[in-house]
Design a protein around this motif. Structure first.
Motif, PDB file in Angstrom:
ATOM      1  N   TYR A  33     -82.697  26.547 -53.630  1.00  0.00           N
ATOM      2  CA  TYR A  33     -83.596  27.644 -53.978  1.00  0.00           C
ATOM      3  C   TYR A  33     -83.392  28.798 -53.005  1.00  0.00           C
ATOM      4  N   VAL A  34     -83.212  29.987 -53.561  1.00  0.00           N
ATOM      5  CA  VAL A  34     -82.952  31.193 -52.779  1.00  0.00           C
ATOM      6  C   VAL A  34     -84.075  32.194 -53.040  1.00  0.00           C
ATOM      7  N   PHE A  35     -84.584  32.807 -51.980  1.00  0.00           N
ATOM      8  CA  PHE A  35     -85.616  33.828 -52.160  1.00  0.00           C
ATOM      9  C   PHE A  35     -84.937  35.155 -52.490  1.00  0.00           C
ATOM     10  N   VAL A  36     -85.337  35.752 -53.628  1.00  0.00           N
ATOM     11  CA  VAL A  36     -84.756  37.014 -54.080  1.00  0.00           C
ATOM     12  C   VAL A  36     -85.829  38.097 -54.032  1.00  0.00           C
ATOM     13  N   ASP A  37     -85.517  39.195 -53.348  1.00  0.00           N
ATOM     14  CA  ASP A  37     -86.398  40.367 -53.303  1.00  0.00           C
ATOM     15  C   ASP A  37     -85.950  41.315 -54.406  1.00  0.00           C
ATOM     16  N   PHE A  38     -86.776  41.446 -55.446  1.00  0.00           N
ATOM     17  CA  PHE A  38     -86.392  42.244 -56.604  1.00  0.00           C
ATOM     18  C   PHE A  38     -86.465  43.748 -56.350  1.00  0.00           C
ATOM     19  N   THR A  39     -86.993  44.155 -55.208  1.00  0.00           N
ATOM     20  CA  THR A  39     -87.064  45.592 -54.903  1.00  0.00           C
ATOM     21  C   THR A  39     -85.784  46.092 -54.248  1.00  0.00           C
ATOM     22  N   GLN A  40     -84.960  45.189 -53.735  1.00  0.00           N
ATOM     23  CA  GLN A  40     -83.721  45.594 -53.061  1.00  0.00           C
ATOM     24  C   GLN A  40     -82.555  45.492 -54.039  1.00  0.00           C
ATOM     25  N   ARG A  41     -82.220  46.624 -54.638  1.00  0.00           N
ATOM     26  CA  ARG A  41     -81.164  46.637 -55.662  1.00  0.00           C
ATOM     27  C   ARG A  41     -80.030  47.601 -55.328  1.00  0.00           C
ATOM     28  N   ASP A  42     -80.002  48.047 -54.099  1.00  0.00           N
ATOM     29  CA  ASP A  42     -78.945  48.966 -53.673  1.00  0.00           C
ATOM     30  C   ASP A  42     -78.032  48.262 -52.685  1.00  0.00           C
ATOM     31  N   PRO A  43     -76.797  47.913 -53.111  1.00  0.00           N
ATOM     32  CA  PRO A  43     -75.888  47.186 -52.226  1.00  0.00           C
ATOM     33  C   PRO A  43     -75.161  48.096 -51.238  1.00  0.00           C
ATOM     34  N   SER A  44     -75.884  49.068 -50.691  1.00  0.00           N
ATOM     35  CA  SER A  44     -75.240  49.989 -49.755  1.00  0.00           C
ATOM     36  C   SER A  44     -74.829  49.269 -48.477  1.00  0.00           C
ATOM     37  N   ARG A  45     -75.498  48.170 -48.184  1.00  0.00           N
ATOM     38  CA  ARG A  45     -75.048  47.356 -47.057  1.00  0.00           C
ATOM     39  C   ARG A  45     -74.674  45.974 -47.574  1.00  0.00           C
ATOM     40  N   LEU A 101     -80.009  42.689 -59.623  1.00  0.00           N
ATOM     41  CA  LEU A 101     -81.391  42.284 -59.871  1.00  0.00           C
ATOM     42  C   LEU A 101     -82.206  42.188 -58.587  1.00  0.00           C
ATOM     43  N   GLY A 102     -81.554  41.899 -57.486  1.00  0.00           N
ATOM     44  CA  GLY A 102     -82.276  41.791 -56.226  1.00  0.00           C
ATOM     45  C   GLY A 102     -81.402  41.207 -55.142  1.00  0.00           C
ATOM     46  N   ARG A 103     -81.877  41.334 -53.932  1.00  0.00           N
ATOM     47  CA  ARG A 103     -81.121  40.823 -52.785  1.00  0.00           C
ATOM     48  C   ARG A 103     -81.628  39.440 -52.400  1.00  0.00           C
ATOM     49  N   CYS A 104     -80.702  38.534 -52.136  1.00  0.00           N
ATOM     50  CA  CYS A 104     -81.040  37.178 -51.696  1.00  0.00           C
ATOM     51  C   CYS A 104     -81.247  37.202 -50.184  1.00  0.00           C
ATOM     52  N   SER A 134     -93.227  40.688 -54.694  1.00  0.00           N
ATOM     53  CA  SER A 134     -92.086  41.253 -55.425  1.00  0.00           C
ATOM     54  C   SER A 134     -90.838  40.382 -55.308  1.00  0.00           C
ATOM     55  N   GLY A 135     -91.067  39.093 -55.102  1.00  0.00           N
ATOM     56  CA  GLY A 135     -89.925  38.203 -54.982  1.00  0.00           C
ATOM     57  C   GLY A 135     -90.167  36.889 -55.698  1.00  0.00           C
ATOM     58  N   ALA A 136     -89.156  36.048 -55.719  1.00  0.00           N
ATOM     59  CA  ALA A 136     -89.263  34.738 -56.352  1.00  0.00           C
ATOM     60  C   ALA A 136     -88.226  33.810 -55.730  1.00  0.00           C
ATOM     61  N   TRP A 137     -88.494  32.512 -55.841  1.00  0.00           N
ATOM     62  CA  TRP A 137     -87.490  31.518 -55.467  1.00  0.00           C
ATOM     63  C   TRP A 137     -86.663  31.217 -56.712  1.00  0.00           C
ATOM     64  N   VAL A 138     -85.362  31.356 -56.613  1.00  0.00           N
ATOM     65  CA  VAL A 138     -84.464  31.176 -57.751  1.00  0.00           C
ATOM     66  C   VAL A 138     -83.487  30.045 -57.439  1.00  0.00           C
ATOM     67  N   ARG A 139     -83.415  29.062 -58.331  1.00  0.00           N
ATOM     68  CA  ARG A 139     -82.513  27.932 -58.123  1.00  0.00           C
ATOM     69  C   ARG A 139     -81.090  28.344 -58.470  1.00  0.00           C
ATOM     70  N   ALA A 140     -80.195  28.201 -57.516  1.00  0.00           N
ATOM     71  CA  ALA A 140     -78.789  28.569 -57.707  1.00  0.00           C
ATOM     72  C   ALA A 140     -78.050  27.464 -58.465  1.00  0.00           C
ATOM     73  N   ALA A 146     -99.887  33.132 -50.808  1.00  0.00           N
ATOM     74  CA  ALA A 146     -99.141  33.724 -51.923  1.00  0.00           C
ATOM     75  C   ALA A 146     -98.469  32.601 -52.710  1.00  0.00           C
ATOM     76  N   SER A 147     -98.587  32.649 -54.026  1.00  0.00           N
ATOM     77  CA  SER A 147     -97.941  31.664 -54.884  1.00  0.00           C
ATOM     78  C   SER A 147     -96.654  32.277 -55.432  1.00  0.00           C
TER      79      SER A 147
END
Length: 232
Positions: free
Chosen positions: A159-171, A221-224, A139-145, A97-98
Motif C-alpha cells: 500500500y502506497v500513500f498517494v497525494d492527489f494534489t501533487q500532480r506536477d512532476p517538476s521534481r 494522478l498524484g505523487r506517491c 486529499s490522499g489515499a492508500w493505493v495497493r500497488a 483521519a480515515s
C-alpha cells in the motif's frame, strides 16, 4: 509450543485476511504484523485494543485461553456489527483521519480519481501523526500497488500513500499515472526538451521516454509519498 505469534496468525486466518489487510485493521504496517506473528516483536496495547474492537479474541492471543463470551468467527453478523461500531467511533473522532484504501487496478470512467471506486477499507491515522509525516489527511489515499516493475521500492500488494494534489512532476519522484487506460506507478524525471522519462526501479524493465507531444496522453494522478513501512 504454541506461541503468541502462532495464536495471532490463527486469529488472522479465521478472519480470512492477509497480513496487510489484518494490519490495516489495527493501524500498523504489514512488516509489523509479520514481526508480531514471527515473535520478533511484542504487540503494543493500542494494537491489541484495535483488534479487540473488531472482534479478535485478544485474551486468547495473549494467554492461550479463550475469553468467556468472546465473539465467534462463525457469526458474521456479530463481527460486522462490531466492525461497524468501531468504524463509527473512528469516523466521529475529530483527531482521527480515515484514509480510504483502493486497488491500483480498479478502473472506472476516465480513471481521473478514485471517487467512484470500491473502498477496500480504511486506514485510521491520528491527524497529528499525519501532519508530522507531512501527509495530507483529506486529499490522499492508500493505493495497493500491483506488479513487479517497482520491486525493491514498492512490491506487489504494498500500500502506497498517494497525494492527489501533487500532480506536477517538476521534481523527480514516484507518481501514480494514467496511461493507455491503465493506472501505473512509475518514477518520473524531466528531460531536456520538455519530455518525461518513466523509470521502473526493477532493472528488467526499460525506461520509457514521453516526448512533449505525447504528454497529453499521460495524466498524473498524484505523487506517491510513503510505502507502508518504507519512505520512498
Amino acid at each position: 509450543m504454541i506461541t503468541l505469534g502462532d495464536r495471532l496468525r490463527e486469529e488472522r486466518n479465521k478472519k480470512g485476511l492477509t497480513q496487510a489487510d489484518f494490519a490495516a485493521l489495527a493501524g500498523v504496517t504489514k512488516r509489523s504484523q509479520s514481526l508480531y506473528e514471527g515473535n520478533e516483536r511484542t504487540p503494543k496495547a493500542d494494537y491489541l485494543a484495535a483488534l479487540h474492537d473488531v472482534g479478535v479474541d485478544t485474551h486468547y492471543v495473549l494467554t492461550g485461553n479463550r475469553s468467556h463470551g468472546s465473539a465467534s468467527f462463525g457469526s458474521e453478523g456479530n463481527i460486522e456489527e462490531q466492525q461497524a461500531a468501531y468504524l463509527e467511533r473512528q469516523l466521529n473522532d475529530p483527531d482521527v483521519a480515515s484514509i480510504p484504501m483502493y486497488d491500483v487496478e480498479c478502473a472506472a470512467g476516465s480513471g481521473r480519481d478514485f471517487t467512484e471506486e470500491k473502498v477496500l477499507g480504511y486506514f485510521h491515522m491520528d491527524r497529528a501523526v499525519l501532519a508530522e509525516l507531512k501527509l495530507p489527511a483529506d486529499s490522499g489515499a492508500w493505493v495497493r500497488a500491483r506488479g513487479d516493475s517497482m520491486v525493491g521500492t514498492i512490491d506487489d500488494g504494498d500500500y502506497v500513500f498517494v497525494d492527489f494534489t501533487q500532480r506536477d512532476p517538476s521534481r523527480e519522484g514516484v507518481y501514480l499515472i494514467l496511461m493507455d487506460g491503465e493506472r501505473r506507478i512509475k518514477r518520473m524525471q524531466r528531460v531536456a526538451g520538455g519530455g518525461w522519462l518513466l523509470i521502473s526501479d526493477n532493472t528488467r524493465y526499460d525506461k520509457e521516454l514521453i516526448k512533449p507531444e505525447q504528454k497529453q496522453f499521460v495524466e498524473i494522478l498524484g505523487r506517491c509519498l510513503v510505502n507502508l513501512g518504507q519512505v520512498l
